[in-house]
Write an enzyme that holds these catalytic residues in place. Structure first.
Site, PDB file in Angstrom:
ATOM      1  N   HIS A 141     -10.042  -0.017   5.601  1.00  0.00           N
ATOM      2  CA  HIS A 141     -11.009   0.547   6.275  1.00  0.00           C
ATOM      3  C   HIS A 141     -11.196   2.039   6.181  1.00  0.00           C
ATOM      4  O   HIS A 141     -11.705   2.755   7.004  1.00  0.00           O
ATOM      5  CB  HIS A 141     -10.913   0.340   7.875  1.00  0.00           C
ATOM      6  CG  HIS A 141     -11.075  -1.401   8.159  1.00  0.00           C
ATOM      7  ND1 HIS A 141     -12.474  -1.677   8.467  1.00  0.00           N
ATOM      8  CD2 HIS A 141     -10.300  -2.328   8.456  1.00  0.00           C
ATOM      9  CE1 HIS A 141     -12.446  -3.110   8.728  1.00  0.00           C
ATOM     10  NE2 HIS A 141     -11.114  -3.522   8.436  1.00  0.00           N
ATOM     11  N   ASP A 187     -12.325   3.010   2.883  1.00  0.00           N
ATOM     12  CA  ASP A 187     -13.332   3.303   1.631  1.00  0.00           C
ATOM     13  C   ASP A 187     -14.655   3.510   2.539  1.00  0.00           C
ATOM     14  O   ASP A 187     -15.288   4.677   1.708  1.00  0.00           O
ATOM     15  CB  ASP A 187     -13.351   1.837   0.866  1.00  0.00           C
ATOM     16  CG  ASP A 187     -13.925   0.550   1.387  1.00  0.00           C
ATOM     17  OD1 ASP A 187     -13.689   0.699   2.938  1.00  0.00           O
ATOM     18  OD2 ASP A 187     -14.271  -0.404   0.845  1.00  0.00           O
ATOM     19  N   GLY A 200     -13.999 -16.324   2.725  1.00  0.00           N
ATOM     20  CA  GLY A 200     -13.774 -15.997   3.899  1.00  0.00           C
ATOM     21  C   GLY A 200     -12.043 -15.584   3.980  1.00  0.00           C
ATOM     22  O   GLY A 200     -11.670 -15.422   5.278  1.00  0.00           O
ATOM     23  N   GLY A 249     -10.505 -12.894   3.024  1.00  0.00           N
ATOM     24  CA  GLY A 249     -10.267 -11.507   2.660  1.00  0.00           C
ATOM     25  C   GLY A 249      -9.873 -11.353   1.369  1.00  0.00           C
ATOM     26  O   GLY A 249      -9.161 -10.077   1.089  1.00  0.00           O
ATOM     27  N   SER A 284     -11.921 -11.035  -1.075  1.00  0.00           N
ATOM     28  CA  SER A 284     -13.296 -10.679  -1.728  1.00  0.00           C
ATOM     29  C   SER A 284     -14.038 -11.506  -2.738  1.00  0.00           C
ATOM     30  O   SER A 284     -14.245 -11.348  -3.714  1.00  0.00           O
ATOM     31  CB  SER A 284     -12.999  -9.268  -2.465  1.00  0.00           C
ATOM     32  OG  SER A 284     -12.665  -8.421  -1.742  1.00  0.00           O
ATOM     33  N   GLU A 287     -24.746  -6.337  -0.520  1.00  0.00           N
ATOM     34  CA  GLU A 287     -23.962  -6.199   0.844  1.00  0.00           C
ATOM     35  C   GLU A 287     -24.642  -5.799   2.071  1.00  0.00           C
ATOM     36  O   GLU A 287     -24.883  -6.321   3.078  1.00  0.00           O
ATOM     37  CB  GLU A 287     -22.424  -5.897   0.817  1.00  0.00           C
ATOM     38  CG  GLU A 287     -21.802  -6.571  -0.046  1.00  0.00           C
ATOM     39  CD  GLU A 287     -20.954  -7.842   0.309  1.00  0.00           C
ATOM     40  OE1 GLU A 287     -21.193  -8.185   1.549  1.00  0.00           O
ATOM     41  OE2 GLU A 287     -20.155  -8.477  -0.575  1.00  0.00           O
ATOM     42  N   ASP A 335     -14.250  -3.172  -2.813  1.00  0.00           N
ATOM     43  CA  ASP A 335     -13.956  -4.614  -3.491  1.00  0.00           C
ATOM     44  C   ASP A 335     -14.796  -4.656  -4.681  1.00  0.00           C
ATOM     45  O   ASP A 335     -14.230  -5.374  -5.606  1.00  0.00           O
ATOM     46  CB  ASP A 335     -14.705  -5.328  -2.206  1.00  0.00           C
ATOM     47  CG  ASP A 335     -13.673  -5.481  -0.982  1.00  0.00           C
ATOM     48  OD1 ASP A 335     -12.695  -4.953  -0.924  1.00  0.00           O
ATOM     49  OD2 ASP A 335     -14.329  -6.216   0.000  1.00  0.00           O
ATOM     50  N   TYR A 339     -17.193  -5.658  12.429  1.00  0.00           N
ATOM     51  CA  TYR A 339     -16.978  -4.831  11.310  1.00  0.00           C
ATOM     52  C   TYR A 339     -17.782  -3.801  11.206  1.00  0.00           C
ATOM     53  O   TYR A 339     -17.412  -2.532  11.046  1.00  0.00           O
ATOM     54  CB  TYR A 339     -16.930  -5.711   9.998  1.00  0.00           C
ATOM     55  CG  TYR A 339     -16.623  -5.209   8.693  1.00  0.00           C
ATOM     56  CD1 TYR A 339     -15.506  -5.145   8.269  1.00  0.00           C
ATOM     57  CD2 TYR A 339     -17.718  -4.318   7.984  1.00  0.00           C
ATOM     58  CE1 TYR A 339     -15.395  -4.389   7.064  1.00  0.00           C
ATOM     59  CE2 TYR A 339     -17.493  -3.249   6.989  1.00  0.00           C
ATOM     60  CZ  TYR A 339     -16.192  -3.735   6.574  1.00  0.00           C
ATOM     61  OH  TYR A 339     -16.274  -2.981   5.367  1.00  0.00           O
TER      62      TYR A 339
END
Length: 394
Positions: A36, A38, A123, A125, A127, A162, A174, A224
Protein backbone atom coordinates in the site's frame (compact mmCIF):
# COMPACT_ATOMS: atom_id res chain seq x y z
CA UNK A 1 0.03 -28.61 -16.43
CA UNK A 2 3.47 -27.57 -17.69
CA UNK A 3 4.06 -24.38 -19.64
CA UNK A 4 4.59 -26.36 -22.84
CA UNK A 5 1.41 -28.39 -22.42
CA UNK A 6 -0.58 -25.28 -21.49
CA UNK A 7 0.54 -23.53 -24.65
CA UNK A 8 0.14 -26.65 -26.79
CA UNK A 9 -3.49 -26.92 -25.70
CA UNK A 10 -4.19 -23.23 -26.43
CA UNK A 11 -2.49 -23.35 -29.82
CA UNK A 12 -4.50 -26.43 -30.82
CA UNK A 13 -7.76 -24.82 -29.69
CA UNK A 14 -6.96 -21.60 -31.52
CA UNK A 15 -5.77 -23.28 -34.72
CA UNK A 16 -8.99 -25.25 -35.03
CA UNK A 17 -10.89 -21.98 -35.49
CA UNK A 18 -8.45 -19.32 -36.67
CA UNK A 19 -5.30 -21.00 -37.97
CA UNK A 20 -1.76 -19.80 -37.27
CA UNK A 21 -1.03 -17.76 -34.14
CA UNK A 22 1.60 -16.24 -31.87
CA UNK A 23 1.92 -17.01 -28.16
CA UNK A 24 2.62 -14.72 -25.19
CA UNK A 25 2.47 -14.83 -21.41
CA UNK A 26 2.77 -12.61 -18.34
CA UNK A 27 3.39 -13.65 -14.72
CA UNK A 28 1.61 -13.12 -11.45
CA UNK A 29 3.60 -11.54 -8.66
CA UNK A 30 4.27 -11.48 -4.97
CA UNK A 31 5.39 -8.39 -3.12
CA UNK A 32 8.26 -9.13 -0.77
CA UNK A 33 7.63 -5.93 1.16
CA UNK A 34 6.21 -2.46 0.53
CA UNK A 35 2.45 -2.83 0.78
CA UNK A 36 0.00 0.00 0.00
CA UNK A 37 2.95 2.30 -0.64
CA UNK A 38 2.71 2.37 -4.44
CA UNK A 39 -0.28 4.70 -4.62
CA UNK A 40 1.47 6.91 -2.07
CA UNK A 41 4.41 7.49 -4.46
CA UNK A 42 6.53 5.16 -2.33
CA UNK A 43 8.81 2.16 -2.72
CA UNK A 44 7.92 -1.48 -3.35
CA UNK A 45 9.92 -4.70 -3.73
CA UNK A 46 7.93 -7.21 -5.80
CA UNK A 47 9.02 -10.19 -7.84
CA UNK A 48 7.31 -12.00 -10.70
CA UNK A 49 6.35 -15.61 -9.93
CA UNK A 50 6.43 -18.67 -12.14
CA UNK A 51 2.66 -18.92 -12.59
CA UNK A 52 1.46 -17.15 -15.71
CA UNK A 53 -1.43 -16.04 -17.90
CA UNK A 54 -1.13 -17.22 -21.50
CA UNK A 55 -2.49 -15.62 -24.68
CA UNK A 56 -2.42 -16.98 -28.20
CA UNK A 57 -3.30 -14.40 -30.81
CA UNK A 58 -3.49 -13.57 -34.48
CA UNK A 59 -4.29 -10.33 -36.33
CA UNK A 60 -7.59 -9.73 -38.08
CA UNK A 61 -8.81 -6.98 -40.40
CA UNK A 62 -10.21 -3.75 -39.03
CA UNK A 63 -10.04 -2.93 -35.33
CA UNK A 64 -12.39 -5.53 -33.90
CA UNK A 65 -10.96 -7.62 -31.06
CA UNK A 66 -12.42 -11.04 -30.35
CA UNK A 67 -11.43 -12.59 -27.04
CA UNK A 68 -12.30 -15.90 -25.40
CA UNK A 69 -11.28 -17.07 -21.93
CA UNK A 70 -10.83 -20.80 -21.34
CA UNK A 71 -11.08 -20.27 -17.57
CA UNK A 72 -14.25 -18.18 -17.67
CA UNK A 73 -15.82 -20.15 -20.51
CA UNK A 74 -17.03 -16.97 -22.17
CA UNK A 75 -16.21 -14.77 -25.16
CA UNK A 76 -16.74 -11.21 -26.39
CA UNK A 77 -16.02 -8.80 -29.23
CA UNK A 78 -15.40 -5.06 -29.18
CA UNK A 79 -14.46 -2.60 -31.89
CA UNK A 80 -11.67 -0.13 -31.08
CA UNK A 81 -12.86 2.09 -33.95
CA UNK A 82 -16.11 2.74 -32.08
CA UNK A 83 -16.82 4.40 -28.76
CA UNK A 84 -16.89 2.05 -25.79
CA UNK A 85 -20.31 0.86 -24.70
CA UNK A 86 -19.29 1.00 -21.03
CA UNK A 87 -18.23 -1.34 -18.26
CA UNK A 88 -19.09 -5.02 -18.38
CA UNK A 89 -18.67 -5.83 -14.70
CA UNK A 90 -16.64 -8.95 -15.61
CA UNK A 91 -13.10 -9.96 -16.61
CA UNK A 92 -13.75 -8.25 -19.95
CA UNK A 93 -13.20 -4.84 -18.32
CA UNK A 94 -9.53 -5.70 -17.81
CA UNK A 95 -9.20 -6.63 -21.48
CA UNK A 96 -11.13 -3.83 -23.19
CA UNK A 97 -9.93 -1.28 -20.64
CA UNK A 98 -6.30 -2.12 -21.36
CA UNK A 99 -6.80 -2.04 -25.13
CA UNK A 100 -8.49 1.34 -25.03
CA UNK A 101 -5.88 2.65 -22.59
CA UNK A 102 -3.18 1.63 -25.05
CA UNK A 103 -4.93 3.43 -27.90
CA UNK A 104 -5.13 6.56 -25.76
CA UNK A 105 -1.35 6.33 -25.22
CA UNK A 106 -0.55 6.15 -28.92
CA UNK A 107 -0.39 2.40 -29.57
CA UNK A 108 -1.64 1.81 -33.13
CA UNK A 109 -3.63 -1.35 -32.53
CA UNK A 110 -5.27 -3.41 -35.24
CA UNK A 111 -7.95 -6.05 -34.81
CA UNK A 112 -7.07 -9.38 -33.24
CA UNK A 113 -8.38 -12.79 -32.21
CA UNK A 114 -7.30 -13.82 -28.70
CA UNK A 115 -7.59 -17.01 -26.67
CA UNK A 116 -6.68 -16.80 -22.97
CA UNK A 117 -5.86 -19.23 -20.19
CA UNK A 118 -4.36 -18.62 -16.75
CA UNK A 119 -2.77 -20.69 -13.98
CA UNK A 120 -2.85 -17.75 -11.52
CA UNK A 121 -5.67 -18.10 -8.99
CA UNK A 122 -8.17 -15.24 -9.16
CA UNK A 123 -8.58 -13.12 -6.03
CA UNK A 124 -5.54 -14.59 -4.28
CA UNK A 125 -3.50 -11.38 -4.18
CA UNK A 126 -1.10 -12.66 -6.85
CA UNK A 127 -2.10 -10.03 -9.45
CA UNK A 128 -4.08 -12.22 -11.80
CA UNK A 129 -5.70 -9.05 -13.15
CA UNK A 130 -2.39 -7.34 -13.92
CA UNK A 131 -1.11 -10.49 -15.62
CA UNK A 132 -4.26 -10.53 -17.78
CA UNK A 133 -3.90 -6.85 -18.66
CA UNK A 134 -0.21 -7.05 -19.54
CA UNK A 135 -0.43 -10.36 -21.41
CA UNK A 136 -3.36 -9.14 -23.51
CA UNK A 137 -1.81 -5.72 -24.09
CA UNK A 138 1.49 -7.21 -25.19
CA UNK A 139 -0.26 -9.66 -27.51
CA UNK A 140 -2.30 -6.87 -29.09
CA UNK A 141 0.83 -4.80 -29.64
CA UNK A 142 2.81 -7.63 -31.18
CA UNK A 143 0.07 -8.82 -33.57
CA UNK A 144 -0.31 -5.14 -34.55
CA UNK A 145 3.34 -5.35 -35.68
CA UNK A 146 4.70 -3.20 -32.85
CA UNK A 147 8.01 -5.03 -32.54
CA UNK A 148 9.17 -3.51 -29.24
CA UNK A 149 6.19 -2.23 -27.24
CA UNK A 150 6.97 0.36 -24.57
CA UNK A 151 6.50 -1.78 -21.47
CA UNK A 152 6.15 1.17 -19.11
CA UNK A 153 3.32 2.60 -21.21
CA UNK A 154 1.80 -0.87 -21.42
CA UNK A 155 1.85 -1.10 -17.61
CA UNK A 156 0.25 2.33 -17.33
CA UNK A 157 -2.47 1.22 -19.75
CA UNK A 158 -3.25 -1.73 -17.49
CA UNK A 159 -3.40 0.57 -14.47
CA UNK A 160 -5.79 2.84 -16.38
CA UNK A 161 -8.06 -0.16 -16.99
CA UNK A 162 -8.20 -0.74 -13.23
CA UNK A 163 -9.01 2.91 -12.52
CA UNK A 164 -11.43 3.67 -15.35
CA UNK A 165 -13.09 0.32 -16.05
CA UNK A 166 -12.83 -1.79 -12.91
CA UNK A 167 -13.03 0.93 -10.28
CA UNK A 168 -9.91 0.00 -8.30
CA UNK A 169 -7.64 2.98 -7.63
CA UNK A 170 -4.53 0.82 -7.56
CA UNK A 171 -0.93 1.92 -7.78
CA UNK A 172 1.45 0.92 -10.55
CA UNK A 173 3.31 -1.92 -8.83
CA UNK A 174 1.37 -4.92 -10.13
CA UNK A 175 1.38 -4.00 -13.80
CA UNK A 176 4.98 -2.80 -13.59
CA UNK A 177 6.48 -6.00 -12.19
CA UNK A 178 4.31 -8.14 -14.48
CA UNK A 179 5.66 -6.26 -17.48
CA UNK A 180 9.26 -5.79 -16.37
CA UNK A 181 10.10 -8.63 -13.98
CA UNK A 182 13.50 -10.29 -14.22
CA UNK A 183 14.34 -13.92 -13.61
CA UNK A 184 16.34 -14.32 -10.40
CA UNK A 185 15.63 -10.81 -9.11
CA UNK A 186 13.09 -8.69 -7.34
CA UNK A 187 12.64 -5.09 -8.48
CA UNK A 188 12.96 -2.15 -6.12
CA UNK A 189 10.54 0.30 -7.74
CA UNK A 190 10.27 4.01 -7.02
CA UNK A 191 6.57 4.47 -7.75
CA UNK A 192 6.96 8.21 -8.32
CA UNK A 193 9.79 8.27 -10.85
CA UNK A 194 9.20 4.64 -12.02
CA UNK A 195 12.93 4.07 -11.61
CA UNK A 196 13.63 0.39 -11.03
CA UNK A 197 16.62 -1.37 -9.53
CA UNK A 198 17.03 -5.16 -9.87
CA UNK A 199 17.73 -6.77 -6.50
CA UNK A 200 19.24 -10.25 -7.04
CA UNK A 201 17.58 -12.89 -4.86
CA UNK A 202 20.59 -14.99 -3.99
CA UNK A 203 18.96 -16.85 -1.12
CA UNK A 204 21.40 -19.73 -0.86
CA UNK A 205 19.69 -22.61 0.93
CA UNK A 206 16.56 -20.48 1.56
CA UNK A 207 13.47 -19.97 -0.60
CA UNK A 208 10.07 -18.29 -0.65
CA UNK A 209 6.94 -20.27 0.21
CA UNK A 210 3.59 -18.89 -0.95
CA UNK A 211 0.41 -19.80 0.91
CA UNK A 212 -2.87 -19.11 -0.86
CA UNK A 213 -5.44 -19.09 1.95
CA UNK A 214 -8.20 -19.36 -0.68
CA UNK A 215 -9.99 -16.48 1.00
CA UNK A 216 -10.96 -14.29 -1.93
CA UNK A 217 -10.73 -10.54 -1.82
CA UNK A 218 -12.17 -7.86 -4.06
CA UNK A 219 -9.81 -4.93 -4.48
CA UNK A 220 -12.58 -2.90 -6.10
CA UNK A 221 -14.47 -3.04 -2.81
CA UNK A 222 -14.91 0.09 -0.75
CA UNK A 223 -12.25 -0.94 1.81
CA UNK A 224 -9.33 -0.69 -0.62
CA UNK A 225 -10.37 2.64 -2.10
CA UNK A 226 -11.17 3.93 1.39
CA UNK A 227 -7.56 3.33 2.48
CA UNK A 228 -6.29 5.39 -0.42
CA UNK A 229 -8.70 8.20 0.40
CA UNK A 230 -7.59 8.17 4.04
CA UNK A 231 -3.95 8.52 2.96
CA UNK A 232 -4.84 11.48 0.76
CA UNK A 233 -6.70 13.08 3.66
CA UNK A 234 -3.62 12.57 5.81
CA UNK A 235 -1.46 14.38 3.28
CA UNK A 236 -3.85 17.34 3.24
CA UNK A 237 -3.75 17.61 7.03
CA UNK A 238 0.04 17.22 7.26
CA UNK A 239 0.53 19.97 4.67
CA UNK A 240 -0.48 22.51 7.31
CA UNK A 241 2.93 21.91 8.88
CA UNK A 242 4.76 20.40 5.90
CA UNK A 243 3.56 22.43 2.88
CA UNK A 244 6.20 20.96 0.56
CA UNK A 245 4.93 17.36 0.66
CA UNK A 246 3.12 15.85 -2.32
CA UNK A 247 2.43 12.39 -0.90
CA UNK A 248 3.13 10.31 2.19
CA UNK A 249 6.36 9.23 0.53
CA UNK A 250 7.69 12.73 1.32
CA UNK A 251 7.16 12.42 5.08
CA UNK A 252 10.00 10.94 7.15
CA UNK A 253 9.32 8.91 10.30
CA UNK A 254 10.85 11.75 12.34
CA UNK A 255 8.55 14.32 10.76
CA UNK A 256 5.56 12.07 11.33
CA UNK A 257 6.47 11.66 14.99
CA UNK A 258 6.47 15.45 15.40
CA UNK A 259 3.23 16.13 13.53
CA UNK A 260 1.10 12.99 13.90
CA UNK A 261 -1.23 14.58 16.44
CA UNK A 262 -2.58 16.68 13.59
CA UNK A 263 -4.26 13.51 12.35
CA UNK A 264 -7.44 11.92 13.71
CA UNK A 265 -7.83 8.18 13.95
CA UNK A 266 -7.83 6.02 11.88
CA UNK A 267 -6.03 8.35 9.44
CA UNK A 268 -3.07 8.57 11.81
CA UNK A 269 -2.59 4.79 11.80
CA UNK A 270 -3.00 4.56 8.02
CA UNK A 271 -0.30 7.18 7.52
CA UNK A 272 1.98 5.60 10.12
CA UNK A 273 1.89 2.32 8.23
CA UNK A 274 2.76 3.86 4.86
CA UNK A 275 5.55 6.11 6.18
CA UNK A 276 7.28 3.32 8.12
CA UNK A 277 6.63 0.75 5.37
CA UNK A 278 8.60 2.90 2.94
CA UNK A 279 11.55 2.86 5.35
CA UNK A 280 11.21 -0.89 5.85
CA UNK A 281 11.22 -1.47 2.10
CA UNK A 282 14.48 0.40 1.55
CA UNK A 283 16.05 -1.38 4.52
CA UNK A 284 14.83 -4.74 3.24
CA UNK A 285 16.31 -4.16 -0.22
CA UNK A 286 19.68 -3.51 1.42
CA UNK A 287 19.33 -6.53 3.69
CA UNK A 288 18.53 -9.00 0.92
CA UNK A 289 21.29 -7.54 -1.27
CA UNK A 290 23.77 -8.24 1.53
CA UNK A 291 22.38 -11.71 2.24
CA UNK A 292 21.08 -10.72 5.70
CA UNK A 293 18.10 -13.08 5.76
CA UNK A 294 17.45 -12.67 9.49
CA UNK A 295 17.13 -8.91 9.11
CA UNK A 296 14.92 -9.32 6.07
CA UNK A 297 12.72 -11.70 8.04
CA UNK A 298 12.47 -9.23 10.92
CA UNK A 299 11.30 -6.54 8.51
CA UNK A 300 8.72 -8.92 7.00
CA UNK A 301 7.21 -9.52 10.44
CA UNK A 302 7.15 -5.81 11.24
CA UNK A 303 5.41 -5.17 7.93
CA UNK A 304 2.73 -7.77 8.65
CA UNK A 305 2.08 -6.38 12.13
CA UNK A 306 1.66 -2.89 10.66
CA UNK A 307 -0.70 -4.12 7.95
CA UNK A 308 -2.71 -5.99 10.57
CA UNK A 309 -2.88 -3.30 13.26
CA UNK A 310 -2.40 0.09 11.57
CA UNK A 311 -3.70 -0.48 8.04
CA UNK A 312 -6.22 -3.16 9.02
CA UNK A 313 -6.13 -5.12 5.77
CA UNK A 314 -5.17 -8.54 7.09
CA UNK A 315 -7.61 -11.36 7.87
CA UNK A 316 -7.81 -14.12 10.50
CA UNK A 317 -6.60 -16.66 7.93
CA UNK A 318 -3.59 -14.54 6.94
CA UNK A 319 -2.70 -13.93 10.58
CA UNK A 320 -2.96 -17.63 11.39
CA UNK A 321 -0.73 -18.58 8.47
CA UNK A 322 1.94 -16.06 9.54
CA UNK A 323 1.76 -17.03 13.22
CA UNK A 324 2.06 -20.71 12.38
CA UNK A 325 4.99 -20.19 10.01
CA UNK A 326 7.13 -18.16 12.39
CA UNK A 327 6.69 -20.72 15.17
CA UNK A 328 8.46 -23.34 13.03
CA UNK A 329 12.19 -24.03 12.84
CA UNK A 330 14.05 -22.78 9.78
CA UNK A 331 11.79 -19.75 9.20
CA UNK A 332 13.25 -16.24 8.89
CA UNK A 333 10.03 -14.28 8.50
CA UNK A 334 6.53 -14.18 7.03
CA UNK A 335 3.91 -11.65 6.06
CA UNK A 336 0.76 -11.18 4.06
CA UNK A 337 1.34 -10.06 0.48
CA UNK A 338 -0.91 -8.08 -1.86
CA UNK A 339 -3.78 -5.74 -1.16
CA UNK A 340 -5.13 -7.79 1.71
CA UNK A 341 -8.64 -8.70 2.90
CA UNK A 342 -7.65 -12.30 2.14
CA UNK A 343 -5.26 -13.78 -0.38
CA UNK A 344 -1.72 -14.98 0.27
CA UNK A 345 1.15 -14.99 2.70
CA UNK A 346 4.82 -15.43 1.88
CA UNK A 347 7.39 -17.06 4.12
CA UNK A 348 11.18 -16.83 3.84
CA UNK A 349 12.58 -20.13 5.07
CA UNK A 350 15.17 -22.83 4.56
CA UNK A 351 14.30 -25.25 1.75
CA UNK A 352 14.72 -28.09 4.19
CA UNK A 353 11.85 -26.64 6.25
CA UNK A 354 9.32 -26.32 3.42
CA UNK A 355 7.56 -29.64 3.98
CA UNK A 356 7.19 -29.20 7.74
CA UNK A 357 6.09 -25.57 7.57
CA UNK A 358 3.61 -26.32 4.79
CA UNK A 359 2.11 -29.17 6.79
CA UNK A 360 1.79 -26.99 9.90
CA UNK A 361 0.08 -24.15 8.04
CA UNK A 362 -2.24 -26.52 6.22
CA UNK A 363 -3.27 -28.25 9.44
CA UNK A 364 -3.89 -24.94 11.26
CA UNK A 365 -6.02 -23.42 8.52
CA UNK A 366 -8.02 -26.59 7.91
CA UNK A 367 -8.69 -27.07 11.62
CA UNK A 368 -9.49 -23.43 12.39
CA UNK A 369 -11.29 -22.37 9.22
CA UNK A 370 -12.19 -25.59 7.40
CA UNK A 371 -10.58 -24.31 4.22
CA UNK A 372 -7.44 -26.10 2.94
CA UNK A 373 -4.83 -23.67 1.56
CA UNK A 374 -2.57 -24.18 -1.44
CA UNK A 375 1.15 -23.89 -0.75
CA UNK A 376 3.94 -23.71 -3.31
CA UNK A 377 7.49 -22.45 -3.72
CA UNK A 378 8.28 -19.99 -6.50
CA UNK A 379 11.47 -18.52 -7.89
CA UNK A 380 11.63 -15.05 -9.43
CA UNK A 381 10.43 -15.21 -13.04
CA UNK A 382 10.64 -13.07 -16.17
CA UNK A 383 7.99 -10.50 -16.97
CA UNK A 384 5.86 -10.52 -20.10
CA UNK A 385 7.35 -12.39 -23.04
CA UNK A 386 6.65 -14.17 -26.30
CA UNK A 387 7.01 -17.91 -26.85
CA UNK A 388 8.56 -19.75 -29.76
CA UNK A 389 5.85 -22.10 -30.99
CA UNK A 390 8.43 -24.37 -32.60
CA UNK A 391 9.64 -25.37 -29.11
CA UNK A 392 6.16 -26.23 -27.78
CA UNK A 393 5.30 -29.89 -27.47
CA UNK A 394 2.26 -31.46 -25.91
Amino acid sequence: MTEASQLSFLVSEFAARFGRCQAFSAPGRINLIGEHTDYNDGFVLPMAIDRRTYVVAAPRSGQTVYVRSVNAGSEFEFDLARAAAGRHGTWLDYVEGTARGMCARGFALTGANLLLSSEIPVGAGLSSSAALEVAVGYALARVSEIAEPDLVQLALSGQAAEHDWVGTRCGIMDQFITALGRRGSALLIDCRSLERTPIPLELGSACLLICDTRVKHQLASSAYNERRQQCEQGVQLLRRDLPEIRALRDVSPAQFARHQLRLPEPIRRRCRHVIHENERTLQAANAISEGCLKEFGRLMLASHASLRDDYEVSSPELDAAVETAIAEAGVYGARMTGGGFGGCTITLLERSAVAGVSAAIRARLEQQFGNPPELFVSDASDGVRSHELSTITA
